[in-house]
Design an enzyme around this catalytic site. Structure first.
Site, PDB file in Angstrom:
ATOM      1  N   GLU A 123     -14.210 -28.493  22.367  1.00 42.61           N
ATOM      2  CA  GLU A 123     -13.910 -29.852  22.822  1.00 42.61           C
ATOM      3  C   GLU A 123     -13.911 -29.958  24.343  1.00 42.61           C
ATOM      4  O   GLU A 123     -12.929 -30.371  24.962  1.00 42.61           O
ATOM      5  CB  GLU A 123     -12.574 -30.324  22.253  1.00 42.61           C
ATOM      6  N   TYR A 267     -12.562 -36.533  13.554  1.00 43.15           N
ATOM      7  CA  TYR A 267     -11.391 -36.873  12.754  1.00 43.15           C
ATOM      8  C   TYR A 267     -11.282 -38.353  12.424  1.00 43.15           C
ATOM      9  O   TYR A 267     -10.635 -38.709  11.447  1.00 43.15           O
ATOM     10  CB  TYR A 267     -10.106 -36.464  13.495  1.00 43.15           C
ATOM     11  N   GLU A 339     -14.657 -28.977  12.985  1.00 42.14           N
ATOM     12  CA  GLU A 339     -13.287 -29.388  12.656  1.00 42.14           C
ATOM     13  C   GLU A 339     -13.333 -30.754  12.006  1.00 42.14           C
ATOM     14  O   GLU A 339     -13.951 -31.684  12.519  1.00 42.14           O
ATOM     15  CB  GLU A 339     -12.389 -29.469  13.900  1.00 42.14           C
ATOM     16  N   TRP A 382     -10.238 -28.348   9.234  1.00 41.68           N
ATOM     17  CA  TRP A 382      -9.103 -27.966  10.083  1.00 41.68           C
ATOM     18  C   TRP A 382      -7.840 -28.418   9.366  1.00 41.68           C
ATOM     19  O   TRP A 382      -7.633 -29.607   9.163  1.00 41.68           O
ATOM     20  CB  TRP A 382      -9.189 -28.638  11.460  1.00 41.68           C
ATOM     21  N   PHE A 398      -1.617 -29.393   9.451  1.00 40.54           N
ATOM     22  CA  PHE A 398      -2.993 -29.677   9.058  1.00 40.54           C
ATOM     23  C   PHE A 398      -3.508 -28.721   7.994  1.00 40.54           C
ATOM     24  O   PHE A 398      -4.620 -28.867   7.518  1.00 40.54           O
ATOM     25  CB  PHE A 398      -3.920 -29.572  10.287  1.00 40.54           C
TER      26      PHE A 398
END
Length: 444
Positions: A123, A267, A339, A382, A398
């Site tokens: 990231e 996400y 992820e 993730w 998570f």
């Protein structure tokens, strides 16, 4: 951390790696992504290798290989050796390129005979904002009025752009090192990871549509355009001006094409509204206000949601749209979704039906993109087990597997989602789901 916790022990995979790899195998995993800590392997940033760190990573990799699980390795996940920060401000100095490359060289030499998928930085776009604009992440550099902490050093208007520039050059250096020194006999792949959300105009107005395009350029193009085209997006160059570093001709050629695949963390999705009038009136802007946009209110679902533009929970179609965007704009590069997952705090810890719905939706979205021609090579949830989250500590869970952080043995217990995911991987029907749910709840 909100809960005053630390990651000193966390899930303790250091001592429990054999148990964890067996659990991965029993679950049906074909691959496992983990990070090598630069600070653990080479505590002083350069020079002497920590033998205990070297042994641990060799043991983990060997155990994965023994169970038929592919190791996917991240070289950097927000853990710069402190000595390099003290010596030359880490990512803000071009000197980071040589030190990061030397560290990668050690990893390729020691582990590359068994590891074929390498990602340089996690990231990287988030690192710039969280570490050098808002001050959430170490080294917590920021400047007023942009920081979320009491800023003692930094410049939110310039340093995020400098850090990204050096990170891209460091990534390219590692790619070329591997290509010239290791690829012929190790036959591995090199990637860079980027956080992605799908953005939709808040309205049909021309201003909101243009704002959404700006946001995508600043969030995604900032990283991927140099890798594919050799330069930053024109939108950024126009808005940021002299604050945006410039690639020399040789640097542009060096960075362009310096990847074998792209790693995506995804996400959520956000609505975007134009904010250009207010942003242009500001005497000084940071990299977030440079986007000249605002984002909708959010229910937070990402591991580090406080610094990511606010999001709309559970929009799986955003992932297929993002993958389609890559196909159209970036010539359909190989992609691993590295992820994707859902944190539920401390609610519904074991009976995590929301997580099952979430994963089911996003996996379907990924498959839809593949059917439409997106070059997706793999997908990672993730996370495999509850871990110490960088922003949430132990308050946001998570994992597919529950970890009892109050137990010195850090016992792992299957959540309902672990049974669901295992059955999905093994292509089983889930007739026994309700029965399994009762068993899982009894274990708490």
């Amino acid at each position: 951390m909100p809960d005053k916790s630390t990651g000193d022990i966390a899930s303790d995979q250091y001592h429990k790696y054999k148990e964890d790899v067996k659990l991965m195998s029993d679950t049906g995993l074909e691959a496992y992504k983990f990070s090598i800590s630069w600070s653990r392997l080479i505590p002083n940033g350069r020079g002497e290798i920590n033998p205990k760190g070297l042994d641990y990573y060799n043991n983990l990799i060997n155990q994965l290989i023994e169970k038929g699980i592919q190791p996917h390795v991240m070289l950097y996940h927000q853990d710069l050796p402190q000595v390099l920060e003290d010596e030359y401000n880490g990512w803000l100095s071009p000197r980071i390129v040589d030190d990061f490359t030397a560290y990668a060289d050690v990893c390729f030499r020691e582990f590359g005979d068994r590891v074929y998928h390498w990602t340089t930085i996690a990231e990287v776009n988030v690192m710039a904002k969280a570490s050098f604009d808002l001050g959430y992440f170490p080294p917590q550099r920021c400047s007023n009025p942009f920081g979320v902490i009491n800023c003692t050093s930094g410049n939110s208007s310039t340093e995020p752009y400098i850090a990204i520039h050096n990170a891209l050059l460091a990534h390219a250096s590692i790619f070329h090192l591997y290509k010239t020194k290791y690829r012929a006999f190790q036959r591995g792949w090199i990637a860079l990871n980027v956080y992605t959300a799908w953005y939709t105009p808040f309205s049909d107005s021309k201003a909101d549509i243009q704002a959404t395009k700006r946001v995508i350029d600043f969030e995604l193009g900032w990283i991927v355009d140099p890798l594919v085209f050799g330069d930053y997006p024109k939108t950024m160059k126009k808005i940021v001006g002299s604050r945006l570093p410039v690639f020399t001709k040789s640097q542009s050629e060096y960075v362009k094409g310096s990847f074998d695949f792209i790693g995506l963390n995804h996400y959520s999705s956000s609505f975007v509204a134009d904010n250009s009038v207010e942003a242009l009136a500001m005497p000084v802007r940071d990299c977030i206000s440079d986007m000249m946009a605002t984002f909708t209110a959010s229910n937070n679902i990402t591991p580090s949601d406080q610094y990511i533009p606010t999001s709309i929970p559970y929009r799986p179609d955003g992932l297929s749209k993002m993958l389609e965007y890559f196909k159209q704009k970036y010539k359909n590069p190989p992609i691993y979704v590295q992820e994707n997952g859902c944190g539920l705090g401390l609610e519904d810890t074991m009976n995590d039906t929301y997580r099952i719905d979430f994963l089911n939706g996003y996996i379907r979205s990924t498959l839809e993109a593949i059917r439409n021609g997106a070059n997706v090579r793999g997908y990672f949830v993730w996370s495999f087990m509850d871990v110490f989250e960088l922003m949430g500590g132990y308050q946001s869970r998570f994992g597919l597997y529950f970890v009892d952080f109050d137990d010195k043995d850090r016992k792992r217990i299957s959540k309902l989602s672990a049974y669901w995911y295992s059955n999905f991987l093994k292509r089983k029907n889930i007739k026994e789901l309700q029965e399994v749910q009762n068993v899982a709840l009894d274990l708490i």
